[in-house]
Design a protein around this motif. Structure first.
Motif, PDB file in Angstrom:
ATOM      1  N   ILE A  87      13.848  -2.055  -0.563  1.00  0.00           N
ATOM      2  CA  ILE A  87      13.286  -2.312   0.772  1.00  0.00           C
ATOM      3  C   ILE A  87      13.965  -1.445   1.833  1.00  0.00           C
ATOM      4  N   HIS A  88      13.155  -0.816   2.681  1.00  0.00           N
ATOM      5  CA  HIS A  88      13.687   0.000   3.789  1.00  0.00           C
ATOM      6  C   HIS A  88      13.106  -0.515   5.104  1.00  0.00           C
ATOM      7  N   TRP A  89      13.964  -0.749   6.084  1.00  0.00           N
ATOM      8  CA  TRP A  89      13.485  -1.180   7.401  1.00  0.00           C
ATOM      9  C   TRP A  89      13.205   0.030   8.290  1.00  0.00           C
ATOM     10  N   ILE A  90      12.126  -0.049   9.059  1.00  0.00           N
ATOM     11  CA  ILE A  90      11.850   0.982  10.069  1.00  0.00           C
ATOM     12  C   ILE A  90      11.740   0.262  11.406  1.00  0.00           C
ATOM     13  N   ARG A  91      12.699   0.580  12.284  1.00  0.00           N
ATOM     14  CA  ARG A  91      12.768  -0.186  13.531  1.00  0.00           C
ATOM     15  C   ARG A  91      12.669   0.686  14.780  1.00  0.00           C
ATOM     16  N   ASP A  92      12.489   2.012  14.594  1.00  0.00           N
ATOM     17  CA  ASP A  92      12.405   2.864  15.790  1.00  0.00           C
ATOM     18  C   ASP A  92      11.357   3.959  15.609  1.00  0.00           C
ATOM     19  N   ASP A  93      10.956   4.552  16.713  1.00  0.00           N
ATOM     20  CA  ASP A  93       9.856   5.523  16.739  1.00  0.00           C
ATOM     21  C   ASP A  93      10.156   6.779  15.911  1.00  0.00           C
ATOM     22  N   VAL A  94      11.388   7.271  15.996  1.00  0.00           N
ATOM     23  CA  VAL A  94      11.743   8.522  15.302  1.00  0.00           C
ATOM     24  C   VAL A  94      11.634   8.337  13.792  1.00  0.00           C
ATOM     25  N   SER A  95      12.213   7.236  13.323  1.00  0.00           N
ATOM     26  CA  SER A  95      12.178   6.947  11.888  1.00  0.00           C
ATOM     27  C   SER A  95      10.726   6.762  11.410  1.00  0.00           C
ATOM     28  N   LEU A  96       9.930   6.092  12.206  1.00  0.00           N
ATOM     29  CA  LEU A  96       8.520   5.880  11.835  1.00  0.00           C
ATOM     30  C   LEU A  96       7.794   7.217  11.715  1.00  0.00           C
ATOM     31  N   ALA A  97       8.001   8.101  12.692  1.00  0.00           N
ATOM     32  CA  ALA A  97       7.319   9.406  12.686  1.00  0.00           C
ATOM     33  C   ALA A  97       7.720  10.216  11.447  1.00  0.00           C
ATOM     34  N   GLN A  98       9.016  10.172  11.099  1.00  0.00           N
ATOM     35  CA  GLN A  98       9.484  10.927   9.914  1.00  0.00           C
ATOM     36  C   GLN A  98       8.823  10.398   8.639  1.00  0.00           C
ATOM     37  N   HIS A  99       8.799   9.082   8.520  1.00  0.00           N
ATOM     38  CA  HIS A  99       8.212   8.490   7.308  1.00  0.00           C
ATOM     39  C   HIS A  99       6.707   8.726   7.237  1.00  0.00           C
ATOM     40  N   CYS A 100       6.038   8.641   8.377  1.00  0.00           N
ATOM     41  CA  CYS A 100       4.579   8.863   8.374  1.00  0.00           C
ATOM     42  C   CYS A 100       4.254  10.267   7.884  1.00  0.00           C
ATOM     43  N   ALA A 101       5.073  11.230   8.265  1.00  0.00           N
ATOM     44  CA  ALA A 101       4.855  12.616   7.808  1.00  0.00           C
ATOM     45  C   ALA A 101       4.968  12.687   6.283  1.00  0.00           C
ATOM     46  N   GLU A 102       5.928  11.929   5.722  1.00  0.00           N
ATOM     47  CA  GLU A 102       6.085  11.904   4.248  1.00  0.00           C
ATOM     48  C   GLU A 102       4.902  11.200   3.595  1.00  0.00           C
ATOM     49  N   TRP A 103       4.491  10.065   4.171  1.00  0.00           N
ATOM     50  CA  TRP A 103       3.377   9.296   3.584  1.00  0.00           C
ATOM     51  C   TRP A 103       2.077  10.090   3.602  1.00  0.00           C
ATOM     52  N   GLN A 104       1.938  10.976   4.567  1.00  0.00           N
ATOM     53  CA  GLN A 104       0.695  11.760   4.631  1.00  0.00           C
ATOM     54  C   GLN A 104       0.575  12.759   3.478  1.00  0.00           C
ATOM     55  N   ARG A 105       1.640  12.910   2.715  1.00  0.00           N
ATOM     56  CA  ARG A 105       1.574  13.805   1.544  1.00  0.00           C
ATOM     57  C   ARG A 105       1.209  13.026   0.277  1.00  0.00           C
ATOM     58  N   LEU A 106       1.066  11.716   0.399  1.00  0.00           N
ATOM     59  CA  LEU A 106       0.782  10.869  -0.769  1.00  0.00           C
ATOM     60  C   LEU A 106      -0.726  10.698  -0.982  1.00  0.00           C
ATOM     61  N   PRO A 107      -1.141  10.364  -2.228  1.00  0.00           N
ATOM     62  CA  PRO A 107      -2.572  10.106  -2.454  1.00  0.00           C
ATOM     63  C   PRO A 107      -3.030   8.779  -1.846  1.00  0.00           C
ATOM     64  N   TYR A 108      -2.101   7.800  -1.772  1.00  0.00           N
ATOM     65  CA  TYR A 108      -2.462   6.489  -1.201  1.00  0.00           C
ATOM     66  C   TYR A 108      -1.215   5.795  -0.660  1.00  0.00           C
ATOM     67  N   VAL A 109      -1.434   4.805   0.232  1.00  0.00           N
ATOM     68  CA  VAL A 109      -0.376   3.858   0.613  1.00  0.00           C
ATOM     69  C   VAL A 109      -0.997   2.463   0.593  1.00  0.00           C
ATOM     70  N   ALA A 110      -0.191   1.469   0.186  1.00  0.00           N
ATOM     71  CA  ALA A 110      -0.640   0.073   0.234  1.00  0.00           C
ATOM     72  C   ALA A 110      -0.136  -0.530   1.541  1.00  0.00           C
ATOM     73  N   LEU A 111      -1.020  -1.212   2.261  1.00  0.00           N
ATOM     74  CA  LEU A 111      -0.675  -1.749   3.584  1.00  0.00           C
ATOM     75  C   LEU A 111      -0.914  -3.252   3.649  1.00  0.00           C
ATOM     76  N   ASP A 112      -0.022  -3.931   4.348  1.00  0.00           N
ATOM     77  CA  ASP A 112      -0.204  -5.367   4.583  1.00  0.00           C
ATOM     78  C   ASP A 112       0.367  -5.698   5.958  1.00  0.00           C
ATOM     79  N   THR A 113      -0.039  -6.813   6.520  1.00  0.00           N
ATOM     80  CA  THR A 113       0.495  -7.213   7.826  1.00  0.00           C
ATOM     81  C   THR A 113       0.822  -8.698   7.810  1.00  0.00           C
ATOM     82  N   GLU A 114       1.779  -9.088   8.615  1.00  0.00           N
ATOM     83  CA  GLU A 114       2.041 -10.503   8.890  1.00  0.00           C
ATOM     84  C   GLU A 114       1.883 -10.654  10.394  1.00  0.00           C
TER      85      GLU A 114
END
Length: 379
Positions: free
Chosen positions: A5-32
């Motif tokens: 498990i990795h926590w993302i709590r700030d804008d910079v970290s989110l932007a970095q991870h989103c760039a990585e996820w955009q290279r993937l074929p899929y992501v699984a998403l859920d919300t609470e």
């Protein structure tokens, strides 16, 4: 089982991870989220799984959702969700955008004839043989810190969602995958289509029993209720209860005592908005007949039930041929709209709600079946 498990709590970290996820074929998403006494859902946590690791995004701390929006809208990355209508509302409220392409595992189960409208735990049990713990669904997702149980519950959900996707996807033919993504796109389009407050009255219970003059009152009451619910961010029933709308339009009370006697009328509504509601009714009653809505069509008569059954059988035959859940094929509302277009003697028109692959596959068969009906049977 230990989940990475990795926590993302700030804008910079989110932007970095989103760039990585955009290279993937899929992501699984859920919300609470929480939605106890609000019109709009309040996001408490977002979960993303890349197939191996789970990331927990804290919407109470993240301010800038630009990078996440780009991921949601990236046509090259499939977004995997389960029974996602409420999740979509969370995304729209939080980021202003919606996921495309969208792969809903609940729909995938129906396309593979595992079951229709399957709950998440049941699907995980059927596909992965894992029993999910219940219990955190109704907990407070806005509290901080979240409990360890909440964290593992949320992470586990996202991880198994990715596993379910990887198990189901290879079993779907290219044709079924295309249809499934088409259904996902339709969900997104429907949610983007803002409900027109002036049209809400058409869906009100028993509205067809009202005269055009009474319908004019119902239309304004429903429109006001819809706008107020959004403006005050309160559930619609907090403004006026559903069951009070029809008797209000029918009897049109002209004083607070009569208003308070309306079926299911909440005393708080009378105190808070009673005078306004009475004024609204009075104003609408004074409008010229040319501005009243047309009377709504009556429900189909009992005799139409046999015809409805025949039309549904067309969908069932196709479902058997394609090995899909029959409920996926033709919605009852669609078939009723088709019958209403020409009952009892035709000609019939395919309703706008019958679209895409369903229209191509079954549209002509439905019209042929209706054309073959003996006239006297339909009269």
């Amino acid at each position: 089982m230990a989940i990475d498990i990795h926590w993302i709590r700030d804008d910079v970290s989110l932007a970095q991870h989103c760039a990585e996820w955009q290279r993937l074929p899929y992501v699984a998403l859920d919300t609470e989220f929480m939605r106890v006494d609000t019109f709009y859902p309040i996001a408490g946590l977002l979960q993303i799984c890349d197939g191996a690791r789970v990331y927990l995004l804290d919407p109470l701390l993240i301010q800038d959702w630009t990078a996440f929006t780009a991921l949601l809208e990236d046509p090259a990355v499939i977004k995997v969700l389960h029974a996602c209508s409420e999740d979509l509302e969370v995304f729209l409220r939080l980021t202003g955008s919606l996921p495309v392409p969208l792969f809903d595992t609940q729909l995938a189960a129906a396309y593979l004839n595992l079951g229709f409208s399957m709950g998440y735990s049941r699907l995980v049990q059927a596909v992965l043989g894992i029993d999910l713990p219940k219990g955190e669904t109704r907990s407070d997702w806005l509290q901080r810190p979240l409990s360890q149980t909440q964290i593992s519950y949320a992470a586990e959900d996202a991880l198994h969602l990715a596993e379910v996707f990887e198990a189901l996807r290879p079993k779907l033919s290219a044709e079924k995958t295309a249809w499934l993504l088409e259904d996902g796109a339709e969900l997104v389009v429907n949610l983007r289509r803002e409900i027109d407050p002036d049209e809400v009255y058409r869906e009100a219970k028993l509205a067809w029993k009202l005269s055009p003059a009474q319908l004019a009152v119902l239309r304004e009451l429903c429109a006001w209720r819809e706008r107020e619910a959004r403006a005050r961010n309160q559930p619609r029933n907090r403004i006026i209860r559903e069951n009070s709308l029809w008797p209000l339009a029918r009897t049109q009370p002209d004083n607070l005592v009569a208003l308070a006697r309306i079926d299911d009328m909440h005393p708080k509504t009378v105190r808070q908005d009673g005078e306004f509601i009475l004024t609204l009714i009075k104003q609408v009653a004074a409008t010229p007949a040319s501005e009243w809505p047309q009377a709504l069509p009556e429900p189909l008569p009992m005799e139409a039930a046999a015809l409805l059954k025949e039309l549904r059988a067309i969908g069932q035959r196709e479902a058997e041929r394609l090995d899909m859940a029959p409920e996926l094929m033709l919605r009852k509302k669609t078939l009723e709209a088709l019958l209403k277009s020409g009952y009892p003697n035709g000609p019939y028109q395919l309703p706008e709600s019958l679209r895409g692959w369903r229209r191509e596959l079954m549209g002509q068969a439905l019209l042929d079946s209706l054309a073959a009906q003996p006239q006297e049977e339909q009269a």
